[in-house]
Design an enzyme around this catalytic site. Structure first.
Site, PDB file in Angstrom:
ATOM      1  N   ALA A 144      14.740 -27.206  -4.145  1.00 54.18           N
ATOM      2  CA  ALA A 144      14.634 -27.827  -5.473  1.00 54.18           C
ATOM      3  C   ALA A 144      13.638 -28.979  -5.435  1.00 54.18           C
ATOM      4  O   ALA A 144      12.820 -29.146  -6.345  1.00 54.18           O
ATOM      5  CB  ALA A 144      16.000 -28.321  -5.937  1.00 54.18           C
ATOM      6  N   ARG A 165      13.515 -28.396 -15.907  1.00 55.79           N
ATOM      7  CA  ARG A 165      13.265 -29.815 -15.631  1.00 55.79           C
ATOM      8  C   ARG A 165      12.465 -30.543 -16.706  1.00 55.79           C
ATOM      9  O   ARG A 165      12.177 -31.703 -16.597  1.00 55.79           O
ATOM     10  CB  ARG A 165      12.597 -29.945 -14.264  1.00 55.79           C
ATOM     11  N   HIS A 202      10.919 -32.982  -0.950  1.00 55.43           N
ATOM     12  CA  HIS A 202       9.796 -33.828  -1.376  1.00 55.43           C
ATOM     13  C   HIS A 202       8.833 -34.012  -0.206  1.00 55.43           C
ATOM     14  O   HIS A 202       7.632 -33.884  -0.352  1.00 55.43           O
ATOM     15  CB  HIS A 202      10.272 -35.228  -1.789  1.00 55.43           C
ATOM     16  N   CYS A 242      19.014 -29.236  -3.544  1.00 58.78           N
ATOM     17  CA  CYS A 242      18.628 -28.768  -2.206  1.00 58.78           C
ATOM     18  C   CYS A 242      17.149 -29.021  -1.959  1.00 58.78           C
ATOM     19  O   CYS A 242      16.392 -29.384  -2.845  1.00 58.78           O
ATOM     20  CB  CYS A 242      18.969 -27.297  -2.048  1.00 58.78           C
TER      21      CYS A 242
HETATM   22 FE1  CFM Z   1      11.537 -39.139  -8.502  1.00 58.34          FE
HETATM   23 FE2  CFM Z   1      13.671 -39.336  -9.647  1.00 58.34          FE
HETATM   24 FE3  CFM Z   1      13.021 -37.158  -8.206  1.00 58.34          FE
HETATM   25 FE4  CFM Z   1      11.790 -37.707 -10.558  1.00 58.34          FE
HETATM   26 FE5  CFM Z   1      13.558 -36.070 -11.918  1.00 58.34          FE
HETATM   27 FE6  CFM Z   1      15.362 -37.765 -10.934  1.00 58.34          FE
HETATM   28 FE7  CFM Z   1      14.762 -35.594  -9.549  1.00 58.34          FE
HETATM   29 MO1  CFM Z   1      16.098 -35.408 -11.812  1.00 58.34          MO
HETATM   30  S1  CFM Z   1      11.872 -39.800 -10.579  1.00 58.34           S
HETATM   31  S2  CFM Z   1      11.027 -37.036  -8.683  1.00 58.34           S
HETATM   32  S3  CFM Z   1      11.485 -36.559 -12.385  1.00 58.34           S
HETATM   33  S4  CFM Z   1      13.497 -39.133  -7.576  1.00 58.34           S
HETATM   34  S5  CFM Z   1      15.073 -37.100 -12.929  1.00 58.34           S
HETATM   35  S6  CFM Z   1      15.466 -39.982 -10.555  1.00 58.34           S
HETATM   36  S7  CFM Z   1      16.654 -36.469  -9.856  1.00 58.34           S
HETATM   37  S8  CFM Z   1      14.242 -34.235 -11.110  1.00 58.34           S
HETATM   38  S9  CFM Z   1      14.027 -35.310  -7.530  1.00 58.34           S
END
Ligand code: CFM
Length: 543
Positions: free
Chosen positions: A63, A94, A194, A60
């Site tokens: 997160a 994480r 993000h 989500c």
């Molecule tokens: Fe970038 Fe990722 Fe992500 Fe990531 Fe991660 Fe991920 Fe993630 Mo899991 S590199 S920041 S450190 S998009 S592994 S492939 S899914 S937490 S939001």
């Protein structure tokens, strides 16, 4: 490039994946499943709502904001305004590591801060309780910064986390307090979080400290979260090359570093999906160009280091980078030579997040393995097809939910690090400035690209392709392994890592060798190897 492996007819595979779906669902899923052509990069439907009822691996918005972007910075007290579960499930899950300067330095990553919202607060409002929590955190820790994260009920009842933050910030005078409207439902996945996090960090942190620190080649590392110690290995290499890391966003990072980030002369971006907004905003406001890099894979690491040296255009740096590569590569080559005969020709599938499904293909290539199908959980079309599609992406209602900051050049601090002519010259040398070409141009023709793959589709893909390894996360791991295929977790690294840089590449080669060549997988009878009559118990290991 031609596949070394025999690929089944990919268009038949697409049909197989969707033919059990109701017509409307099949129509929608079909747009997210494409047969790759690196020359034409066909359009992939991405960043759209998951069909209700389909088992997705997405997270989500909260997160993405709290867990992913802000979480790894060790000296921010991250308070989750919401029910305790939201905080509990974002607590140390994480593997983002950090290394305080001394054991006495602040590190709040191990704490779980929550307002523990109860029914009473949902009914009568929770702002009072939030302010009490902020005060308590301040009294206990006197941190440099406190960030507040909104969970779903906060948005539903209308608690104003921003007003509460402003009030407390003014009251304290020596602690930066700011809030995020990152309620879980804000977008279709963690990707929305993000963006919200980028906006908040840019508004409230970057630019707060103008002190220009020493260092000839100063850069920020964006989108590296130090999972399993990845950032430590990159820092080691930067140090060795004489490159100064001003701030990392946000693995092994601090409030002070991020506040000072605008004094660097280059932003290098690892995870494009989670932080490309920051790269663009810093370019507009401060004149710092960004470059996509990849430190996953020994070859990719050498390429990225050479790009950085080329950007700075300094002969001494270029020579030093070559020396470091020459020093580091023999150990990597020795392991590759030993392992590659055992991994050559094997196949992999990667369904991970928003960047690793791309980055890790380089490590498999180094092992002589072919990625036959891959996809992201929550990336956007540009992460698949390259940033040139950005103008063509339709902005839907879900994306409109997320604020686009209006950024302009800072009247005092804007300072273009390179002139237009210099940038053109770098581009002519093959340096992609402010660009990312995406996953598909690197994948072979006729491989399959699937966005937001469903649980059902993953199982089908395994049945049809029988890959030698499947890369995903903990939610998929044991289902896949019960099918007789090893699963490498590329979120948590199965508690291993680091996998970046030179030393990380060696770790990865060894781990993959152990997995794909482990005889145990041959002892498991996979469902497709069983007679029809036995298929009911197909998901069990024992036979
Ligand atoms: Fe970038 Fe990722 Fe992500 Fe990531 Fe991660 Fe991920 Fe993630 Mo899991 S590199 S920041 S450190 S998009 S592994 S492939 S899914 S937490 S939001």
């Amino acid at each position: 490039m031609q596949a070394k492996v025999n690929l089944p007819d990919p268009s038949l595979i697409t049909e197989e994946l969707i033919n059990k779906y109701p017509a409307k669902v099949a129509k929608k899923r079909r747009k997210s499943i494409v047969v790759n052509d690196p020359e034409t990069t066909p359009e992939v439907q991405a960043n759209v709502r998951t069909v209700p009822g389909i088992i997705t691996q997405r997270g989500c918005s909260y997160a993405g904001c709290k867990g992913v972007v802000l979480g790894p910075t060790r000296d921010i007290v991250n308070i989750v305004h919401g029910p305790i579960g939201c905080s509990f499930y974002a607590w140390l899950t994480r593997r983002n590591q950090t290394r305080p300067e001394t054991p006495e330095h602040e590190n709040y990553i191990t704490y779980c801060f929550s307002t523990d919202m109860q029914e009473e607060h949902v009914v009568f409002g929770g702002e009072k309780k939030l302010k009490v929590a902020i005060q308590e955190a301040y009294d206990l820790f006197h941190p440099k910064a406190i960030a507040i994260f909104s969970t779903c009920p906060v948005g539903l009842i209308g608690d104003d986390v921003h007003a509460a933050s402003r009030e407390m910030k003014a009251k304290f005078g020596d602690c930066n307090v700011f809030g995020f409207s990152c309620e879980g439902y804000r977008g279709v996945s963690q990707s929305a979080g993000h963006h919200i996090a980028n906006n908040g960090v840019f508004k409230h942190m970057v630019g707060n400290n103008n002190e220009v620190k020493a260092g000839k080649f100063k850069l920020n590392l964006l989108g590296e979260y130090n999972i399993g110690g990845d950032a430590f290995e990159i820092e080691r290499i930067f140090d060795k090359c004489g490159i100064t890391l001003v701030a990392s966003f946000s693995g092994n990072s601090t409030v002070g570093a991020i506040e000072n980030a605008h004094t660097a002369d280059l932003n290098v971006i690892m995870c494009h999906r989670s932080i490309n907004y920051m790269g663009d905003m810093m370019e507009t406001k401060y004149g710092i160009p960004w470059m996509k890099v990849n430190f996953v894979g020994a070859e990719s690491t050498t390429k990225s280091l050479r790009k950085i040296a080329e950007y700075f255009g300094d002969e001494e740096l270029k020579a030093r980078v070559e020396e470091v590569i020459a020093e580091e590569m023999p150990a990597v080559k020795a392991i590759i030579d030993e392992i590659r005969p055992r991994t050559e020709g094997k196949t992999a599938m990667l369904f991970v997040g928003g960047s690793r499904a791309h980055h890790y293909q380089d490590l498999f290539t180094e092992l002589g393995m072919t990625t036959i199908a891959a996809g992201y959980e929550f990336a956007h079309r540009d992460d698949y097809e390259g940033r040139e599609v950005l103008p063509k992406i339709k902005i839907d209602a879900d994306s409109k939910n997320i604020e686009e900051l209006k950024v302009t050049a800072d009247p005092d601090l804007y300072n273009p690090r390179k002139t237009e002519a210099e940038l053109e010259e770098l581009k002519a040398k093959g340096l992609e400035i402010n660009g990312y070409e995406g996953m598909m141009k690197q994948m072979m023709k006729k491989t399959l690209v699937v966005d937001d793959v469903s649980h059902y589709e993953s199982e089908k893909l395994i049945e049809l392709y029988k890959p030698d390894i499947f890369c995903a996360g903990i939610k998929e791991k044991y289902v896949v392994q019960k099918m007789g295929v090893p699963l490498k977790q590329l979120h948590s690294y199965d508690y291993g890592g680091p996998y970046t840089g030179f030393k990380g590449a060696v770790n990865f080669y060894k781990d993959i060798d152990r997995m794909v060549n482990n005889p145990v997988w041959k002892m498991i009878k996979a469902p497709w190897e069983k007679a029809e009559s036995e298929s009911l118990e197909a998901s069990y290991v024992a036979s």
